[in-house]
Design an enzyme around this catalytic site. Structure first.
Site, PDB file in Angstrom:
ATOM      1  CB  SER A 241     -42.262  37.806 -53.192  1.00  0.00           C
ATOM      2  OG  SER A 241     -42.425  36.928 -52.100  1.00  0.00           O
ATOM      3  CG  HIS A 271     -47.396  36.810 -52.773  1.00  0.00           C
ATOM      4  ND1 HIS A 271     -47.235  36.070 -51.625  1.00  0.00           N
ATOM      5  CD2 HIS A 271     -46.134  37.007 -53.251  1.00  0.00           C
ATOM      6  CE1 HIS A 271     -45.951  35.830 -51.415  1.00  0.00           C
ATOM      7  NE2 HIS A 271     -45.248  36.402 -52.392  1.00  0.00           N
ATOM      8  CG  HIS A 318     -50.296  29.056 -47.841  1.00  0.00           C
ATOM      9  ND1 HIS A 318     -49.297  28.283 -48.373  1.00  0.00           N
ATOM     10  CD2 HIS A 318     -49.745  30.284 -47.616  1.00  0.00           C
ATOM     11  CE1 HIS A 318     -48.194  28.998 -48.434  1.00  0.00           C
ATOM     12  NE2 HIS A 318     -48.438  30.218 -47.991  1.00  0.00           N
ATOM     13  NE  ARG A 327     -46.061  32.870 -42.850  1.00  0.00           N
ATOM     14  CZ  ARG A 327     -46.141  33.144 -44.160  1.00  0.00           C
ATOM     15  NH1 ARG A 327     -45.195  33.868 -44.741  1.00  0.00           N
ATOM     16  NH2 ARG A 327     -47.151  32.681 -44.880  1.00  0.00           N
ATOM     17  CG  ASP A 373     -50.952  38.148 -45.935  1.00  0.00           C
ATOM     18  OD1 ASP A 373     -49.994  38.829 -45.545  1.00  0.00           O
ATOM     19  OD2 ASP A 373     -50.890  37.395 -46.917  1.00  0.00           O
ATOM     20  NE  ARG A 399     -40.862  36.336 -48.156  1.00  0.00           N
ATOM     21  CZ  ARG A 399     -42.001  35.680 -48.353  1.00  0.00           C
ATOM     22  NH1 ARG A 399     -42.389  35.420 -49.577  1.00  0.00           N
ATOM     23  NH2 ARG A 399     -42.722  35.250 -47.333  1.00  0.00           N
ATOM     24  NE  ARG A 419     -36.415  29.267 -72.502  1.00  0.00           N
ATOM     25  CZ  ARG A 419     -37.475  28.712 -73.116  1.00  0.00           C
ATOM     26  NH1 ARG A 419     -38.333  27.963 -72.441  1.00  0.00           N
ATOM     27  NH2 ARG A 419     -37.666  28.944 -74.404  1.00  0.00           N
TER      28      ARG A 419
END
Ligand code: CMX
Length: 443
Positions: A241, A271, A318, A327, A373, A399, A419
């Protein structure tokens, strides 16, 4: 120029010199090497992005501007009587890099409150979605529909100087961040509580408190919201994200394009969607167990059955972390304090005791420990938000705080268009010395 913007500008001027010196005097120094496995394997671990907003240590977990999560939660100012800090204070910390005083947060809150007005057409966009639509698809479209509001876009067309890009982006970022919780709550009420309808924001409340109010939830859901948005705010720049938001912004697309893209990346089950998957998976277990707490053997069997059917254990593993996610720990402590007897929390707790050993025995996951999560959906469920399709919307609101702060700094430091270079499989084989087989078509 307001006081906050002036402070930011002074920081930007100093930082521009540091970045310029780094590139000018040390631009050709080698800091990393790239292996074939990294090129094929999702660029894992390649040091190729810069951010000063947060840093993720594999063993310690995330630090926001140098502060651990327990430090952030204890040092940021809190609303009177609240357990969790102001979300607005976190925005200040991430953007400016300093812990704000109560007074500074109050001032920032006024700025956010004044920009809460959501254009009518956004509600129309949301209302036009069929009811089975995923809330993340609706959120992404709602953000996208506001692109016409972008100051950056208007000023770019008017010939804005490169040095001022950060200023227009800063305005866009506060405008969007102020509106996102309202949009999230509107989507929730439209999809799941149509009989109650939409609530207007309460101008006396902070971001977290107002979100709880608009969701129709009593205390301590205001603290749950503050905790949730703060914990999910940033995880350095390489996750899908944050990276997507940065990548899209690097072409000078405005924050509406960038945050909509960020939301789309977050919506994948590897995710942000993992929080909804955890709940779906736990419900499956609960149904199998007829609502009773499973024995250790039952749990082990359920976990192995999932793995043997070729699925991942949601909420575990992860790409960077190699320990239990802090978290997860913060939310676990919240659960132990506020809802120790919650049935679903007991399942989560019991799983914590068996999953890491099973994943080690399974031998694939590099990190057998739980991530954010694994816990977050259970807290929502306990406070009555049982529509788990919605959980990733909460992740997206959080987020956005980190990604928006990052985009302001990207513009301020003039970070380049992204790039990287790709190669073909033929080229990779040649680089490592694999000889090409000559295929004889005649056979
Ligand atoms: N269950 C089963 N297998 C797992 C696993 C898990 N929880 N975590 C990793 N693995 C497997 C991978 O699928 C991979 O298998 P293959 O070799 O067959 O492809 C192998 O172990 C190696 O993967 P890894 O290097 O340890 O992990 P990655 O960096 O490739 O992926 C992640 C990281 C998060 C996608 C992965 O751990 C996963 O799928 N976890 C479950 C989904 C989840 O919880 N996602 C949320 C992460 C936090 C967030 O972003 O919100």
């Amino acid at each position: 120029m307001g006081a906050l913007k002036e402070k930011l500008y002074k920081k930007i001027l100093k930082h521009r010199t540091r970045t310029r010196t780094l590139v000018k005097e040390h631009g050709d120094k080698v800091i990393d090497q790239v292996t074939v496995a990294q090129v094929v394997g999702g660029m894992r671990g390649i040091k190729s992005l810069t951010t000063d907003i947060s840093y993720l240590d594999p063993y310690e977990g995330i630090r926001y501007r140098g502060f651990t999560l327990p430090e952030v939660l204890s040092l940021l100012p809190k609303p009177k009587g609240a357990e969790m800090p102001y979300v607005e204070g976190l925005y200040y910390l991430l953007l400016i890099g300093e812990m704000p005083s109560h007074d500074l947060v109050e001032k920032l809150m006024v700025k956010f409150r004044n920009r809460r007005i959501v254009p009518r057409y956004v509600w129309d966009v949301i209302d036009s979605f069929p009811s089975e639509s995923h809330p993340m698809a609706i959120l992404s479209a709602a953000v996208m529909s506001m692109q016409r509001e972008s100051h950056f876009n208007i000023q770019y067309k008017n010939g804005m100087n490169k040095k001022d890009y950060w200023d227009a982006t800063y305005e866009d970022s506060i405008n969007l961040m102020a509106k996102l919780p309202l949009i999230g709550a509107y989507i929730y009420n439209k999809l799941y509580k149509p009989e109650k309808g939409h609530k207007n924001p309460n101008p006396t409340l902070d971001l977290g408190g107002n979100f709880a109010y608009m969701m129709g939830k009593d205390k301590p859901y205001d603290d749950v919201s503050r905790m949730y948005f703060i914990l999910h705010a940033d995880h350095e720049s390489g996750n899908v994200s944050a990276h997507t938001g940065h990548l899209v912004a690097s072409s000078l697309s405005d924050v509406y394009y960038s945050i909509s893209a960020m939301i789309n990346g977050l919506a994948g089950p590897l995710h942000g969607l993992a929080n909804q998957e955890v709940l779906r998976w736990l419900q499956g277990l609960r149904v199998q167990m007829g609502n009773k707490l499973p024995s250790e053997e039952d749990l082990k069997k359920y976990v192995w059955d999932t793995l043997n059917s070729g699925q991942v254990i949601p909420g575990y593993g992860h790409a960077v972390l190699r320990k239990t996610d802090p978290r997860y720990t913060v939310q676990r402590e919240f659960c132990l304090k506020h809802m120790p007897d919650d049935g679903l929390f007991k399942y989560v707790d019991a799983l914590y005791k068996v999953v890491p050993d099973i994943l080690r025995e399974h031998g694939k996951a590099k990190n057998p420990w739980p991530n954010v999560d694994a816990q977050s959906g259970v807290v929502q469920w306990h406070y009555g938000v049982k529509e788990y399709d919605f959980y990733t919307v909460l992740f997206a609101i959080g987020r956005s705080i980190g990604v928006l702060s990052n985009i302001v700094w990207d513009r301020a430091l003039g970070y380049s268009l992204e790039r990287p270079k790709s190669v073909t499989t033929d080229m990779l084989e040649e680089m490592v010395g694999i000889k090409k087989e000559v295929v004889n078509d005649a056979n």
